[in-house]
Design a protein around this motif. Structure first.
Motif, mmCIF file in Angstrom:
data_model
loop_
_atom_site.group_PDB
_atom_site.id
_atom_site.type_symbol
_atom_site.label_atom_id
_atom_site.label_comp_id
_atom_site.label_asym_id
_atom_site.label_seq_id
_atom_site.Cartn_x
_atom_site.Cartn_y
_atom_site.Cartn_z
ATOM 1 N N PHE A 24 10.442 -8.994 -1.287
ATOM 2 C CA PHE A 24 8.991 -8.888 -1.197
ATOM 3 C C PHE A 24 8.370 -9.878 -2.163
ATOM 4 O O PHE A 24 9.009 -10.356 -3.090
ATOM 5 C CB PHE A 24 8.480 -7.460 -1.438
ATOM 6 C CG PHE A 24 8.681 -6.927 -2.826
ATOM 7 C CD1 PHE A 24 7.756 -7.175 -3.826
ATOM 8 C CD2 PHE A 24 9.783 -6.159 -3.130
ATOM 9 C CE1 PHE A 24 7.931 -6.666 -5.104
ATOM 10 C CE2 PHE A 24 9.971 -5.644 -4.401
ATOM 11 C CZ PHE A 24 9.041 -5.906 -5.387
ATOM 12 N N GLN A 25 7.110 -10.182 -1.892
ATOM 13 C CA GLN A 25 6.365 -11.120 -2.725
ATOM 14 C C GLN A 25 4.966 -10.569 -2.942
ATOM 15 O O GLN A 25 4.337 -10.063 -2.013
ATOM 16 C CB GLN A 25 6.283 -12.476 -2.018
ATOM 17 C CG GLN A 25 5.476 -13.513 -2.770
ATOM 18 C CD GLN A 25 5.508 -14.860 -2.065
ATOM 19 O OE1 GLN A 25 6.534 -15.276 -1.559
ATOM 20 N NE2 GLN A 25 4.370 -15.519 -2.039
ATOM 21 N N THR A 27 1.223 -11.793 -4.386
ATOM 22 C CA THR A 27 0.436 -12.968 -4.751
ATOM 23 C C THR A 27 -0.945 -12.513 -5.202
ATOM 24 O O THR A 27 -1.636 -11.816 -4.461
ATOM 25 C CB THR A 27 0.299 -13.936 -3.561
ATOM 26 O OG1 THR A 27 1.606 -14.292 -3.100
ATOM 27 C CG2 THR A 27 -0.468 -15.183 -3.955
ATOM 28 N N THR A 53 -2.253 -10.073 -2.272
ATOM 29 C CA THR A 53 -1.562 -9.818 -1.018
ATOM 30 C C THR A 53 -0.098 -9.505 -1.313
ATOM 31 O O THR A 53 0.412 -9.840 -2.387
ATOM 32 C CB THR A 53 -1.616 -11.037 -0.060
ATOM 33 O OG1 THR A 53 -0.994 -12.153 -0.703
ATOM 34 C CG2 THR A 53 -3.047 -11.392 0.316
ATOM 35 N N GLN A 55 3.826 -9.447 0.783
ATOM 36 C CA GLN A 55 4.638 -9.693 1.966
ATOM 37 C C GLN A 55 5.983 -9.021 1.734
ATOM 38 O O GLN A 55 6.621 -9.237 0.702
ATOM 39 C CB GLN A 55 4.817 -11.179 2.243
ATOM 40 C CG GLN A 55 5.656 -11.410 3.487
ATOM 41 C CD GLN A 55 5.489 -12.791 4.066
ATOM 42 O OE1 GLN A 55 4.476 -13.443 3.847
ATOM 43 N NE2 GLN A 55 6.479 -13.228 4.813
ATOM 44 N N GLU A 57 9.788 -8.236 3.430
ATOM 45 C CA GLU A 57 10.793 -8.603 4.427
ATOM 46 C C GLU A 57 11.846 -7.503 4.461
ATOM 47 O O GLU A 57 12.237 -6.973 3.419
ATOM 48 C CB GLU A 57 11.451 -9.939 4.059
ATOM 49 C CG GLU A 57 10.484 -11.095 3.865
ATOM 50 C CD GLU A 57 9.760 -11.507 5.123
ATOM 51 O OE1 GLU A 57 10.306 -11.318 6.237
ATOM 52 O OE2 GLU A 57 8.629 -12.003 5.008
ATOM 53 N N GLN A 102 -0.560 -7.916 9.130
ATOM 54 C CA GLN A 102 0.327 -8.605 10.078
ATOM 55 C C GLN A 102 1.702 -7.960 10.045
ATOM 56 O O GLN A 102 2.213 -7.596 8.971
ATOM 57 C CB GLN A 102 0.444 -10.091 9.715
ATOM 58 C CG GLN A 102 1.265 -10.887 10.701
ATOM 59 C CD GLN A 102 1.272 -12.380 10.352
ATOM 60 O OE1 GLN A 102 0.754 -12.802 9.324
ATOM 61 N NE2 GLN A 102 1.863 -13.173 11.215
ATOM 62 N N SER A 116 8.851 -8.279 9.206
ATOM 63 C CA SER A 116 8.034 -8.817 8.126
ATOM 64 C C SER A 116 6.683 -8.125 8.171
ATOM 65 O O SER A 116 6.085 -7.985 9.244
ATOM 66 C CB SER A 116 7.865 -10.327 8.305
ATOM 67 O OG SER A 116 7.049 -10.864 7.296
ATOM 68 N N GLN A 118 2.828 -7.922 6.237
ATOM 69 C CA GLN A 118 1.888 -8.504 5.290
ATOM 70 C C GLN A 118 0.738 -7.530 5.068
ATOM 71 O O GLN A 118 0.272 -6.890 6.014
ATOM 72 C CB GLN A 118 1.358 -9.833 5.816
ATOM 73 C CG GLN A 118 2.427 -10.908 5.848
ATOM 74 C CD GLN A 118 1.874 -12.246 6.278
ATOM 75 O OE1 GLN A 118 0.701 -12.531 6.132
ATOM 76 N NE2 GLN A 118 2.740 -13.084 6.802
ATOM 77 N N THR A 120 -3.008 -6.886 2.667
ATOM 78 C CA THR A 120 -4.052 -7.404 1.786
ATOM 79 C C THR A 120 -4.564 -6.255 0.937
ATOM 80 O O THR A 120 -4.881 -5.179 1.466
ATOM 81 C CB THR A 120 -5.204 -8.004 2.615
ATOM 82 O OG1 THR A 120 -4.690 -9.100 3.369
ATOM 83 C CG2 THR A 120 -6.334 -8.491 1.721
#
Length: 130
Positions: A24-25, A27, A53, A55, A57, A102, A116, A118, A120
């Motif tokens: 995961f990320q 940001t 945000t 993301q 995986e 997403q 995946s 995403q 916000t």
């Protein structure tokens, strides 16, 4: 504590672990407004609002009823918890409300199907300690 290995990471929706996460990320960003004038040698700016945000995986797991199946487009996630260094006492993690923006899945011949997600942030991203 110095560095961490990615194997210690976890993603939770509230108290529920999202299954099969591989990475995961997070940001974080800040909007800036230029306040430079003609003739200024260096740019200057004002700091505006902040946003974040995430993301995530994962290996796709349609049986993950309290994790992946909750992460559907448009879903409001009351508490997205992202643990970079594990979930033991004293570990730092990031937490906040978010909206899933997403979702994608990839199916490749002779490969494990991936998913995946995403999101916000909806408000502040909090840095907390267990």
């Amino acid at each position: 504590m110095g560095t961490h290995i990615g194997n210690e990471g976890q993603v939770k929706l509230g108290a529920n672990i999202v299954g099969e996460v591989t990475s995961f990320q997070i940001t974080e960003t800040a909007a800036v407004a230029d306040k430079s004038a003609l003739g200024d040698e260096w740019d200057e700016h004002h700091v505006g609002s902040k946003s974040w945000t995430a993301q995530i995986e994962a290996w796709w797991d349609e049986g993950d009823t309290n994790g992946q199946n909750v992460l559907v487009v448009g879903a409001a996630i009351a508490l997205l918890n992202l643990y970079c260094g594990g979930s033991d006492s004293g570990d730092v993690y990031f937490s906040g409300a978010a909206t899933v923006t997403q979702v994608s899945r990839q199916n490749t011949r002779n490969q494990t199907v991936t998913a995946s997600f995403q999101a916000t942030g909806n408000g502040a991203l909090n840095r907390l300690t267990i």
